[in-house]
Design an enzyme around this catalytic site. Structure first.
Site, short mmCIF file in Angstrom:
data_model
loop_
_atom_site.label_atom_id
_atom_site.label_comp_id
_atom_site.label_asym_id
_atom_site.label_seq_id
_atom_site.Cartn_x
_atom_site.Cartn_y
_atom_site.Cartn_z
N GLY A 11 7.75 7.32 43.11
CA GLY A 11 7.79 8.78 43.22
C GLY A 11 8.46 9.20 44.52
O GLY A 11 9.05 8.37 45.23
N PHE A 12 8.36 10.48 44.82
CA PHE A 12 9.05 11.03 45.99
C PHE A 12 8.60 10.36 47.29
O PHE A 12 9.34 9.58 47.89
CB PHE A 12 8.81 12.55 46.01
N ASP A 32 4.12 2.41 39.14
CA ASP A 32 4.40 3.81 38.85
C ASP A 32 4.76 3.95 37.38
O ASP A 32 5.37 3.07 36.79
CB ASP A 32 5.59 4.29 39.72
N GLY A 36 12.48 3.68 37.60
CA GLY A 36 12.69 3.21 38.97
C GLY A 36 13.91 3.80 39.67
O GLY A 36 14.40 3.22 40.64
N LEU A 74 -0.85 6.72 46.17
CA LEU A 74 -0.15 8.00 46.07
C LEU A 74 -0.05 8.50 44.63
O LEU A 74 0.24 9.68 44.42
CB LEU A 74 1.28 7.87 46.62
N TYR A 147 -7.18 20.18 40.83
CA TYR A 147 -6.42 19.24 41.67
C TYR A 147 -7.07 19.12 43.05
O TYR A 147 -7.37 18.03 43.53
CB TYR A 147 -4.98 19.74 41.78
N LYS A 151 -8.96 15.70 44.56
CA LYS A 151 -8.55 15.07 45.81
C LYS A 151 -9.70 15.10 46.83
O LYS A 151 -9.92 14.14 47.56
CB LYS A 151 -7.31 15.76 46.39
#
Ligand code: UDP
Length: 320
Positions: A11-12, A32, A36, A74, A147, A151
């Protein structure tokens, strides 16, 4: 050399973290669901492994976490539209899978580096927020908060794991990180949505009256803090805000993007309800107090908003 697992590694933020960890000589495995593309420049590295799969697969995670020293967790769904359209999936991934992963990490005596969020503070009006400031959230019938709550529950779990089982951890609360490779254009967060509209010469969809504020941190500055803190013993078992204190209204931010990119688009104001339907509530102001991270590792963000946006716009222009 450590053996490190990075969930969300394609991801980012994950892709940048994998790159930095490899540069430092660590052995890195990324898991992930995404393809890719963001890590294709890393796959030839012998110290790098990419597994395209879900972190919800417990047996896969158990297997992959054997013999690892550290996990950067992440993998998460972090797209405001998904909080209201698919809250169940948000909680399956961001809460249930995360807790399972923390349990396995504890069994394997791994250090846990957890990517949390500024959303944890909710809509506390008293900005800027330092790490121990209150969380102010709406009702559970408002899906947006699923969300933030997922978290925050993960953060509680890590504090508890440390208190009762001495598992080392570090928590980052990111405040709107942006840069090349952020999202697919037009999807996800405000930067990639505005950018797609600007690049296509479409009207810019400023939500509400555009007075709601955010702060933005360029990805290189954020990653610099992430890596320094993750390997700094004195930073262990704590939470850190990762962001910059300069606050921009969304209308102001859109105008800066227009100027930096030399774009021609016009602005149109659109009600939140029209975009998100019911179950959404915006956060009027979001500003971090970053004193703690600055003091801890003597860190300062270096990239101005103009420079960061310039680099981001160039990246997407070249890709287009
Ligand atoms: N926003 C906007 N227009 C868009 C997308 C987002 O005005 O097309 C606003 C959004 O309503 C919020 C802010 O930009 O007030 C930041 O939104 P983002 O999706 O980046 O996520 P958030 O910071 O709320 O988690």
């Amino acid at each position: 050399m450590k053996k490190i697992l990075v969930t969300g590694g394609a991801g980012f933020l994950g892709s940048y973290i994998c790159e930095e960890l490899l540069k430092k000589g660590h052995r890195v495995t990324a898991i992930d669901m995404a393809d890719g593309k963001k890590i294709e420049h890393l796959v030839s590295d012998k110290k790098f492994t990419f597994i395209q799969d879900s972190v919800c697969d417990l047996s896969l995670m158990k297997h992959q976490m054997k013999d690892m020293d550290m996990i950067f967790h992440l993998a998460a769904i972090a797209d405001p539209l998904k909080y209201v359209t698919n809250p169940l999936n948000v909680m399956e991934v961001d809460l249930l899978a995360a807790i399972n992963i923390f349990k396995i990490a504890a069994e394997n005596k791994m250090k846990i580096v957890f990517s949390s969020t500024s959303e944890v503070f909710g809509r506390n009006k008293d900005v800027p927020w330092s790490e121990d400031d209150d969380r102010v959230l709406g009702a559970t019938s408002i899906n947006r908060w699923c969300y933030s709550t997922s978290k925050a529950a993960c953060e509680h779990y890590l504090f508890a794991l440390h208190k009762e089982e001495r598992v080392p951890f570090i928590i980052y609360r990111f405040f709107n990180v942006y840069g090349p490779k952020l999202d697919d254009l037009g999807h996800g967060r405000v930067v990639s949505i505005f950018l797609k509209q600007f690049l296509n010469g479409e009207d810019i969809t400023v939500h509400g009256d555009g007075k709601q504020t955010r702060t933005f941190i360029y990805v290189d500055d954020a990653i610099d803090a992430v890596i320094k803190l993750a390997f700094y013993k004195k930073a262990e078992n704590q939470v850190f805000n990762i962001g910059t204190p300069r606050e921009y209204s969304m209308y102001e931010f859109a105008k800066i993007m227009k100027k930096v990119g030399g774009f021609k688009s016009k602005f149109k104001f659109i009600e939140h309800k029209k975009v998100f339907g019911k179950g959404y509530e915006d956060i009027p102001r979001r500003v971090p107090d970053t004193t703690k991270v600055k003091k801890c590792i003597n860190w300062r963000p270096k990239i101005s908003i103009e420079e960061g946006l310039k680099r981001t716009i160039e990246y997407y222009r070249n890709r287009k």
